[in-house]
Design a protein around this motif. Structure first.
Motif, PDB file in Angstrom:
ATOM      1  N   LEU A  52       7.505  25.616 -49.431  1.00  0.00           N
ATOM      2  CA  LEU A  52       7.809  27.032 -49.196  1.00  0.00           C
ATOM      3  C   LEU A  52       7.508  27.411 -47.749  1.00  0.00           C
ATOM      4  O   LEU A  52       8.291  28.100 -47.091  1.00  0.00           O
ATOM      5  N   MET A  53       6.358  26.957 -47.234  1.00  0.00           N
ATOM      6  CA  MET A  53       5.959  27.308 -45.863  1.00  0.00           C
ATOM      7  C   MET A  53       6.968  26.759 -44.852  1.00  0.00           C
ATOM      8  O   MET A  53       7.339  27.433 -43.906  1.00  0.00           O
ATOM      9  N   PRO A 152      -6.007  18.578 -27.754  1.00  0.00           N
ATOM     10  CA  PRO A 152      -4.637  19.024 -27.471  1.00  0.00           C
ATOM     11  C   PRO A 152      -4.182  20.160 -28.393  1.00  0.00           C
ATOM     12  O   PRO A 152      -4.605  20.235 -29.551  1.00  0.00           O
ATOM     13  N   LEU A 153      -3.330  21.026 -27.850  1.00  0.00           N
ATOM     14  CA  LEU A 153      -2.746  22.111 -28.643  1.00  0.00           C
ATOM     15  C   LEU A 153      -1.426  21.629 -29.237  1.00  0.00           C
ATOM     16  O   LEU A 153      -0.797  20.723 -28.698  1.00  0.00           O
ATOM     17  N   THR A 154      -1.035  22.272 -30.350  1.00  0.00           N
ATOM     18  CA  THR A 154       0.214  21.857 -30.999  1.00  0.00           C
ATOM     19  C   THR A 154       1.117  23.078 -31.244  1.00  0.00           C
ATOM     20  O   THR A 154       0.676  24.214 -31.122  1.00  0.00           O
ATOM     21  N   ILE A 155       2.369  22.763 -31.611  1.00  0.00           N
ATOM     22  CA  ILE A 155       3.326  23.825 -31.965  1.00  0.00           C
ATOM     23  C   ILE A 155       3.446  23.836 -33.483  1.00  0.00           C
ATOM     24  O   ILE A 155       3.597  22.775 -34.102  1.00  0.00           O
ATOM     25  N   ARG A 156       3.380  25.036 -34.079  1.00  0.00           N
ATOM     26  CA  ARG A 156       3.505  25.116 -35.537  1.00  0.00           C
ATOM     27  C   ARG A 156       4.934  24.827 -35.966  1.00  0.00           C
ATOM     28  O   ARG A 156       5.881  25.286 -35.344  1.00  0.00           O
ATOM     29  N   LYS A 157       5.046  24.073 -37.065  1.00  0.00           N
ATOM     30  CA  LYS A 157       6.364  23.674 -37.584  1.00  0.00           C
ATOM     31  C   LYS A 157       7.251  24.886 -37.876  1.00  0.00           C
ATOM     32  O   LYS A 157       8.464  24.839 -37.693  1.00  0.00           O
ATOM     33  N   ASP A 158       6.617  25.977 -38.363  1.00  0.00           N
ATOM     34  CA  ASP A 158       7.416  27.138 -38.769  1.00  0.00           C
ATOM     35  C   ASP A 158       7.662  28.113 -37.611  1.00  0.00           C
ATOM     36  O   ASP A 158       8.063  29.238 -37.817  1.00  0.00           O
ATOM     37  N   ASP A 159       7.402  27.664 -36.367  1.00  0.00           N
ATOM     38  CA  ASP A 159       7.635  28.541 -35.220  1.00  0.00           C
ATOM     39  C   ASP A 159       9.006  28.336 -34.581  1.00  0.00           C
ATOM     40  O   ASP A 159       9.294  28.903 -33.529  1.00  0.00           O
ATOM     41  N   VAL A 164      11.506  31.346 -37.968  1.00  0.00           N
ATOM     42  CA  VAL A 164      10.870  32.634 -37.635  1.00  0.00           C
ATOM     43  C   VAL A 164      11.733  33.778 -38.174  1.00  0.00           C
ATOM     44  O   VAL A 164      11.224  34.733 -38.764  1.00  0.00           O
ATOM     45  N   LYS A 165      13.052  33.647 -38.027  1.00  0.00           N
ATOM     46  CA  LYS A 165      13.947  34.705 -38.513  1.00  0.00           C
ATOM     47  C   LYS A 165      13.836  34.834 -40.042  1.00  0.00           C
ATOM     48  O   LYS A 165      13.845  35.942 -40.571  1.00  0.00           O
ATOM     49  N   LYS A 166      13.686  33.710 -40.729  1.00  0.00           N
ATOM     50  CA  LYS A 166      13.540  33.768 -42.197  1.00  0.00           C
ATOM     51  C   LYS A 166      12.213  34.424 -42.559  1.00  0.00           C
ATOM     52  O   LYS A 166      12.112  35.192 -43.509  1.00  0.00           O
ATOM     53  N   ARG A 167      11.170  34.113 -41.786  1.00  0.00           N
ATOM     54  CA  ARG A 167       9.854  34.719 -42.054  1.00  0.00           C
ATOM     55  C   ARG A 167       9.908  36.231 -41.854  1.00  0.00           C
ATOM     56  O   ARG A 167       9.259  36.987 -42.572  1.00  0.00           O
ATOM     57  N   LEU A 168      10.710  36.653 -40.875  1.00  0.00           N
ATOM     58  CA  LEU A 168      10.834  38.100 -40.642  1.00  0.00           C
ATOM     59  C   LEU A 168      11.553  38.785 -41.809  1.00  0.00           C
ATOM     60  O   LEU A 168      11.197  39.899 -42.194  1.00  0.00           O
ATOM     61  N   VAL A 169      12.548  38.097 -42.396  1.00  0.00           N
ATOM     62  CA  VAL A 169      13.240  38.671 -43.559  1.00  0.00           C
ATOM     63  C   VAL A 169      12.232  38.851 -44.705  1.00  0.00           C
ATOM     64  O   VAL A 169      12.153  39.912 -45.328  1.00  0.00           O
ATOM     65  N   GLU A 170      11.415  37.810 -44.947  1.00  0.00           N
ATOM     66  CA  GLU A 170      10.383  37.897 -46.001  1.00  0.00           C
ATOM     67  C   GLU A 170       9.428  39.049 -45.709  1.00  0.00           C
ATOM     68  O   GLU A 170       9.034  39.787 -46.593  1.00  0.00           O
TER      69      GLU A 170
END
Ligand code: AP5
Length: 214
Positions: A52-53, A152-159, A164-170
């Motif tokens: 889901l994430m 080290p820093l990482t980039i989130r998979k859901d970014d 991101v657009k789908k997360r905004l709809v939710e």
């Protein structure tokens, strides 16, 4: 002090949580961080949440409610806590209320969708601690490296932009109704409610929070 941070993905909840946690000595309860830890550890919760994430959808209410209730019952939460990313739906807020968990402050970060999409593309995280940076707006002292641990820093998979657009709809469908919910709670005298302009620079948002929380 029991606080809820409310706002769209990328509105700055995690960033300001770091300040509130240090200043007021209360633990941050980030359901996102807890779920990512479960995914990494490949627990049964993590396996259910991962799919889901990755798609930018919310995890089911039952799973998250159980996770938060268990966390709040820990001794370090007895003087208060900071909820970052919970509740995220009306049933989650109702479950918290039904359990008798009172909230002193609901702090809403108001940020338009266009700004969110831009912010997410530059976000970098320190996975173990949940510390958040932005390549332009909140950079680490050394590029790509966590200030505290030097890891080290990482980039989130859901970014990625499409997720991101789908997360905004939710967010608009399921989380935004909580704004009305908690404004009604304020009218009923059950909590304080403040809306903060989350488009201001990080330090200005922090300053505003300081004025509200004292
Ligand atoms: P979660 O980890 O909670 O993600 P989110 O709410 O989508 O929030 P973010 O962490 O993306 O953003 P933020 O507001 O903390 O912003 P940040 O400070 O990092 O949830 C992930 C997933 O887990 C969900 O999609 C869902 O599947 C699941 N989940 C979690 N909780 C759940 C629940 N309760 N129920 C069901 N499912 C759940 O800032 C973003 C960027 O902007 C950073 O780079 C930062 O440096 C920068 N920035 C911050 N403030 C400013 C500023 N003022 N100016 C400029 N840049 C800024």
């Amino acid at each position: 002090m029991r606080i809820i941070l409310l706002g769209a993905p990328g509105a700055g909840k995690g960033t300001q949580a770091q300040f509130i946690m240090q200043k007021y000595g209360i633990p941050q309860i980030s359901t996102g961080d807890m779920l990512r830890a479960a995914v990494k550890a490949q627990t049964s919760l993590g396996l259910q949440a991962k799919e889901l994430m990755d798609k930018g959808q919310l995890v089911t209410d039952d799973l998250v409610i159980a996770l938060v209730k268990e966390r709040i019952s820990q001794p370090d939460c007895k003087n208060g806590f900071l909820l970052d990313g919970f509740p995220r739906t009306v049933p989650q807020a109702d479950a918290m209320k039904a359990s008798g968990i009172k909230v002193d402050y609901v702090l809403e970060f108001d940020v338009p969708d266009e700004v969110i999409v831009d912010r997410m593309s530059g976000r970098r995280i320190h996975q173990t601690s949940g510390r958040v940076y932005h390549v332009k707006y909140n950079p680490p002292k050394n590029e790509g490296i966590d200030d505290i641990t030097g890891e080290p820093l990482t980039i989130r998979k859901d970014d990625h932009e499409d997720i991101v657009k789908k997360r905004l709809v939710e967010y608009h469908q399921l989380t935004k109704p909580l704004i009305n919910y908690y404004q009604n709670e304020k009218k009923a005298g059950n909590t304080e409610y403040f809306r903060i302009d989350g488009t201001q620079p990080v330090e200005k948002v922090t300053h505003e929070l300081e004025k509200i929380l004292g």
